[in-house]
Write an enzyme that holds these catalytic residues in place. Structure first.
Site, short mmCIF file in Angstrom:
data_model
loop_
_atom_site.label_atom_id
_atom_site.label_comp_id
_atom_site.label_asym_id
_atom_site.label_seq_id
_atom_site.Cartn_x
_atom_site.Cartn_y
_atom_site.Cartn_z
N ALA A 1 0.82 -1.22 0.00
CA ALA A 1 0.00 0.00 0.00
C ALA A 1 0.85 1.26 0.00
O ALA A 1 0.43 2.31 0.48
CB ALA A 1 -0.91 -0.01 1.22
N ARG B 1 -2.82 7.69 -10.74
CA ARG B 1 -3.94 7.72 -11.67
C ARG B 1 -5.27 8.08 -11.01
O ARG B 1 -6.25 8.35 -11.68
CB ARG B 1 -4.03 6.36 -12.39
CG ARG B 1 -2.95 6.15 -13.41
CD ARG B 1 -2.85 4.70 -13.86
NE ARG B 1 -2.19 3.86 -12.85
CZ ARG B 1 -1.93 2.56 -13.00
NH1 ARG B 1 -2.30 1.94 -14.10
NH2 ARG B 1 -1.31 1.89 -12.05
N ARG C 1 -46.09 32.47 29.77
CA ARG C 1 -46.36 33.27 28.57
C ARG C 1 -47.22 34.44 29.01
O ARG C 1 -47.83 34.39 30.09
CB ARG C 1 -47.07 32.44 27.50
CG ARG C 1 -48.40 31.93 27.95
CD ARG C 1 -49.10 31.10 26.89
NE ARG C 1 -50.45 30.78 27.31
CZ ARG C 1 -51.00 29.58 27.21
NH1 ARG C 1 -50.31 28.56 26.72
NH2 ARG C 1 -52.22 29.38 27.60
C1 UD1 Z 1 0.98 -5.48 -10.46
C2 UD1 Z 1 1.73 -6.70 -11.00
C3 UD1 Z 1 1.00 -7.23 -12.21
C4 UD1 Z 1 -0.43 -7.56 -11.87
C5 UD1 Z 1 -1.14 -6.36 -11.23
C6 UD1 Z 1 -2.49 -6.79 -10.68
C7 UD1 Z 1 4.11 -6.36 -10.52
C8 UD1 Z 1 5.42 -5.99 -11.08
N1 UD1 Z 1 3.08 -6.35 -11.36
O1 UD1 Z 1 1.02 -4.48 -11.48
O2 UD1 Z 1 1.66 -8.41 -12.68
O3 UD1 Z 1 -1.13 -7.97 -13.02
O4 UD1 Z 1 -0.36 -5.85 -10.12
O5 UD1 Z 1 -3.24 -5.69 -10.20
O6 UD1 Z 1 4.05 -6.68 -9.35
N2 UD1 Z 1 3.31 -0.79 -4.52
C9 UD1 Z 1 4.11 -0.45 -3.45
N3 UD1 Z 1 5.37 -0.03 -3.68
C10 UD1 Z 1 5.91 0.05 -4.92
C11 UD1 Z 1 5.09 -0.33 -6.02
C12 UD1 Z 1 3.80 -0.73 -5.78
O7 UD1 Z 1 3.69 -0.50 -2.30
O8 UD1 Z 1 7.07 0.42 -5.02
C13 UD1 Z 1 1.95 -1.24 -4.26
C14 UD1 Z 1 0.88 -0.32 -4.81
O9 UD1 Z 1 0.47 0.59 -3.81
C15 UD1 Z 1 -0.25 -1.27 -5.17
C16 UD1 Z 1 0.48 -2.58 -5.46
O10 UD1 Z 1 1.76 -2.48 -4.91
O11 UD1 Z 1 -1.13 -1.48 -4.07
C17 UD1 Z 1 0.55 -2.88 -6.95
O12 UD1 Z 1 1.27 -1.84 -7.59
P1 UD1 Z 1 0.85 -1.28 -9.00
O13 UD1 Z 1 1.82 -0.23 -9.40
O14 UD1 Z 1 -0.60 -0.96 -9.01
O15 UD1 Z 1 1.15 -2.59 -9.89
P2 UD1 Z 1 0.52 -2.92 -11.28
O16 UD1 Z 1 1.19 -2.13 -12.33
O17 UD1 Z 1 -0.96 -2.87 -11.19
CA CA Z 2 -2.56 -2.05 -9.68
#
Ligand code: UD1
Ligand code: CA
Length: 455
Positions: free
Chosen positions: A9, A15, A439
């Site tokens: 998280a 986005r 009153r």
């Molecule tokens: C990720 C997966 C993808 C999968 C998708 C499903 C990876 C590389 N890819 O992509 O294969 O299909 O989820 O929804 O894992 N987060 C952190 N720290 C970071 C990066 C992310 O805490 O440095 C957390 C984000 O807050 C989020 C989650 O990890 O809750 C997923 O990150 P996000 O960037 O949404 O990954 P996706 O590109 O969706």
């Molecule tokens: Ca995601």
């Protein structure tokens, strides 16, 4: 053997275009991440670790000590994020679930099945996957000729044939804990996004002769990852439908399931009818044989059996059996309304105990009061509870009749069986059995009106 969960998280959720952390955006009134944690609480997880950014105070003040926290200072990818839990878990025996804070619809049943699959297959990593008609944006599951999972390729890194794969990574996994942290040390950031991908762990585990599996969930909807507000709206719709259908199967009548919004922490008894425009937020307990709505909002309330509530707003309050409320009533700040009570139109009740068999049928404000049994609060009666600085209490004992348009200037007590004459402004206690009139006396000037008209 212990089971752990790591919830990712730390992402800001660019986005979402929001000043609020993505995982705090509510779905049916409940923050996204709270849905995830509630589900985990109903599975056999012994420790929950949430990975957050270093300024995510709001997440901490929401989840408090329900979970443990690790901080990810820089957002270097999902693999890097999981690695932040190394200090807590690296040497532990057991299984670790990794789940994203932005996939709040994944059910506890699916999490349980993922663990079961992982255990029966004696796997070292099991990925929760699903088949999506439009897999754009998700990591793809690449399998070999024997249908064994080979690796996960991120959308941005996928070649054109990999992009055609419809089986996707939901971002939820079960790992052999020790293997996970060992493999994470070998993950690099040589990819399109220059991130440390958690998904690379799968290949690394296989290279070390570990076993990788996939568990495919048929429920595509539950795997929805919320990246923007369009997906947020979709999640609201999906969860709304899921909750409403479940309630209906359990004996609740919902007249219009599209226009009824009930939080996951609301329980409703059999044969209760929910009319359109009803919104239940937070934790509510609604009894059986009651009628709620149309257009009613309940937040953290407890409603008895055989209650009727129309077009009203009730917050942090309780309503006893056989009571009718509304239209257009407002209860707030821990108001406790007894049974067989009637509260009618345009009545506001705040921080008040309103006992059984009493009425306030029209146009009243009752604040910071204790109202006894069988009391009648006439139309337009008002507790004058605020002197501009402090709030004061009004106590009205059993069987009191408060005439229309009376002001009760608090602090004040009206004794049992007393009468307050209509239009009185009461600023002294009224003894029991007394009639209080406060009153001006009426004066009739004979013939004056007739004379006046002639002028
Ligand atoms: C990720 C997966 C993808 C999968 C998708 C499903 C990876 C590389 N890819 O992509 O294969 O299909 O989820 O929804 O894992 N987060 C952190 N720290 C970071 C990066 C992310 O805490 O440095 C957390 C984000 O807050 C989020 C989650 O990890 O809750 C997923 O990150 P996000 O960037 O949404 O990954 P996706 O590109 O969706
Ligand atoms: Ca995601």
């Amino acid at each position: 053997m212990q089971n752990y969960a790591i919830v990712l998280a730390a992402g800001k959720g660019k986005r979402m275009k929001s000043s609020l952390y993505k995982v705090l955006h509510p779905i049916l009134g409940k923050p996204m991440i709270s849905h995830v944690i509630s589900n985990l609480n109903q599975t056999l997880i012994d420790r929950k670790i949430v990975v957050i950014a270093d300024d995510a105070h709001e997440i901490k003040s929401l989840l408090k000590d329900e979970v443990e926290y690790v901080i990810q200072k820089e957002r270097l990818g999902t693999g890097h994020a999981v690695r932040m839990a190394e200090v807590l878990l690296e040497n532990e025996e057991g299984s670790t679930l990794v789940i994203c804070g932005d996939t709040p619809l994944i059910t506890k049943e699916t999490i349980k099945k993922l663990f079961e699959h992982h255990n029966t297959k004696k796997a070292d990593v099991t990925v929760l996957t699903t088949i999506k008609d439009d897999p754009t944006g998700y990591g793809r599951i690449v399998r070999d000729e024997n249908d064994e999972i080979l690796k996960i390729v991120e959308h941005d890194d996928a070649n054109s044939s990999e992009r055609k794969i419809k089986e996707i990574n939901t971002g939820t996994y079960c790992f052999n804990n020790k293997m996970l942290f060992k493999a994470l040390k070998e993950v690099n950031n040589c990819n399109e996004q220059n991130e440390y991908y958690l998904t690379d762990v799968l290949e690394i585990i296989k290279d070390h002769n570990g076993k990788a599996c996939a568990y495919i969930t048929q429920d595509v909807e539950e795997t929805l990852g919320i990246n923007d507000r369009v997906r947020l709206e979709q999640a609201n719709q999906i969860l709304k439908r899921r909750i409403n259908e479940n309630l209906m199967r359990n004996g609740v009548t919902i007249i219009d399931k599209e226009n009824t919004y009930i939080s996951p922490d609301t329980t409703i008894g059999q044969d209760t009818i929910i009319y359109p425009g009803t919104i239940c937020l937070g934790k509510n307990e609604i009894g059986s044989h009651s009628i709620i709505g149309p257009h009613t909002q309940l937040e953290n309330t407890k409603i008895g059996n055989h209650v009727k509530i129309k077009q009203s707003v009730l917050t942090d309050s309780e309503v006893g059996d056989h009571t009718t409320v509304g239209p257009f009533a407002h209860f707030r700040n821990h108001s406790i309304i007894g049974s067989h009570v009637r509260i009618g139109n345009f009545v506001e009740i705040k921080n008040t105990t309103f006992s059984n068999h009493s009425n306030a049928a029209h146009l009243a404000y009752i604040g910071d009061a204790i109202i006894g049994k069988k009391v009648n609060m006439g139309c337009g009666s008002i507790t004058v509870n605020y002197d501009g600085k402090d709030k004061h209490q009004t106590v009205i004992k059993d069987n009191v009749f408060v005439g229309c348009n009376s002001n009760l200037i608090a602090p004040v007590t009206v004794g049992e069986n007393a009468y307050i004459a209509a239009g009185s402004t009461i600023n002294r206690n009224v003894p029991k059995d007394a009639l209080a009139i406060a009153r001006n006396k009426q004066e009739n000037k004979e013939g004056y009106a007739k004379k006046y008209r002639k002028k």
